[in-house]
Design an enzyme around this catalytic site. Structure first.
Site, PDB file in Angstrom:
ATOM      1  N   SER A  34      20.790 -15.057  23.808  1.00 49.65           N
ATOM      2  CA  SER A  34      19.898 -15.582  22.773  1.00 49.65           C
ATOM      3  C   SER A  34      18.637 -14.763  22.602  1.00 49.65           C
ATOM      4  CB  SER A  34      19.517 -17.030  23.083  1.00 49.65           C
ATOM      5  OG  SER A  34      18.782 -17.106  24.287  1.00 49.65           O
ATOM      6  N   SER A  35      18.264 -13.982  23.585  1.00 49.43           N
ATOM      7  CA  SER A  35      17.070 -13.147  23.462  1.00 49.43           C
ATOM      8  C   SER A  35      17.235 -12.113  22.358  1.00 49.43           C
ATOM      9  CB  SER A  35      16.763 -12.455  24.789  1.00 49.43           C
ATOM     10  OG  SER A  35      17.844 -11.654  25.209  1.00 49.43           O
TER      11      SER A  35
END
Length: 312
Positions: A34-35
């Protein structure tokens, strides 16, 4: 999520980084969780999505794009700082095509990890599938630009890998111990070694596919992330130091891996991008960054890139 002091710190780091680069990078190609997911999870059947408010409220037009951020994510800022383009599109987004992807693309999937078992938790894209998408991308790129130009872009592009936090927080420590669980199969040190081996093989796979400029991201102090602090009732909502120690130890293994592969793989320029100490500094001395209260909202977002290697 992405507050101004984080953005300021990121840009400061990359202005220095850009000054060290002697040749313009043609593309930024991204793998991970998700980063660095710009919205791939919008197009798969999973609950791990961020295509709703308040996500995206500071993005162009206030749109929730699937980025786990109020606006841009780290790799967007990296691409912009390197003079490539303002944002990196998601590979599965049908609004984009190979003409967009030629200068940058992300195959990342929120909630994934190096371990296939991690991606199974929320039914997201495993890292091996991200690699398969990359192979498909290379075919499209060669058809679009021709063999010679496509190979040049692949070898000169910056390849970014940002993963690992979910393997510990959403898998190893979160799943109940029992038959088949990672906590039953591995000690924490053994699991770190297991993940480091997967990371090594992933880098080697990229290398064998023509990538030469690769940033391998480390873990942030994951015990200071909001969920961990919120649930740390006995510790008065302070950081969970046990998790921070695991992140620091794993980063040490990745750092050693980078040194090893730089010696083994001819022509590779592999850097270890370690966000850990930068985040610790922000948490411990927030006033230096223009805020009184700090929380970690990104997962291994910002890349304190080692300048001991030049991407030239």
């Amino acid at each position: 999520m992405a507050y101004a002091y984080f953005i300021w710190f990121l840009l400061c780091q990359f202005l220095v980084f850009v000054s060290e680069i002697q040749a313009k990078l043609p593309a930024v190609i991204v793998f991970g969780d998700s980063s660095v997911d710009a919205g791939n999870n919008n197009f798969i059947p999973t609950v791990a999505r961020s295509n709703f408010q308040p996500y995206g409220r500071d993005f162009n037009g206030g749109r929730a794009t699937g980025r786990f951020s109020n606006g841009k994510i780290a790799t967007d800022f990296i691409s912009e700082a390197l003079g490539v383009k303002p944002t990196i599109p998601a590979y599965l987004d049908p609004a984009y095509n190979i003409s967009d992807f030629a200068t940058g693309v992300t195959f990342a999937s929120a909630a994934t990890g190096y371990d296939n078992a991690t991606s199974n938790v929320l039914a997201v894209i495993p890292m091996w599938k991200e690699l398969e998408y990359y192979k498909d991308y290379q075919k499209l790129l060669r058809a679009y630009l021709g063999e010679t130009k496509a190979n040049e872009i692949i070898s000169e592009a910056l390849h970014v890998i940002s993963a690992g936090t979910n393997d510990f927080l959403e898998n190893y420590y979160a799943m109940p111990a029992g038959p088949g669980s990672r906590r039953t199969q591995f000690t924490i040190t053994g699991y770190q070694d297991f993940l480091a081996d997967i990371a090594q093989n992933f880098v080697k796979s990229l290398y064998n596919l023509g990538a030469r400029k690769i940033s391998l991201g480390g873990l942030p102090p994951m015990g200071c992330m909001p969920l961990e602090r919120t649930t740390n009732l006995m510790g008065q909502h302070e950081c969970v130091e046990r998790y921070n120690n695991v992140a620091s130890q794993f980063n040490g293994k990745l750092s050693g891996l980078v040194l090893k592969l730089n010696k083994e793989l001819p022509g590779i320029k592999l850097v270890f991008s370690n966000p850990y100490f930068a985040f610790v500094q922000i948490i411990r001395r927030p006033a230096l960054y223009g805020t009184l209260v700090t929380f970690i909202y990104f997962i291994s977002c910002f890349y304190d890139v080692s300048l001991s290697y030049k991407f030239t």
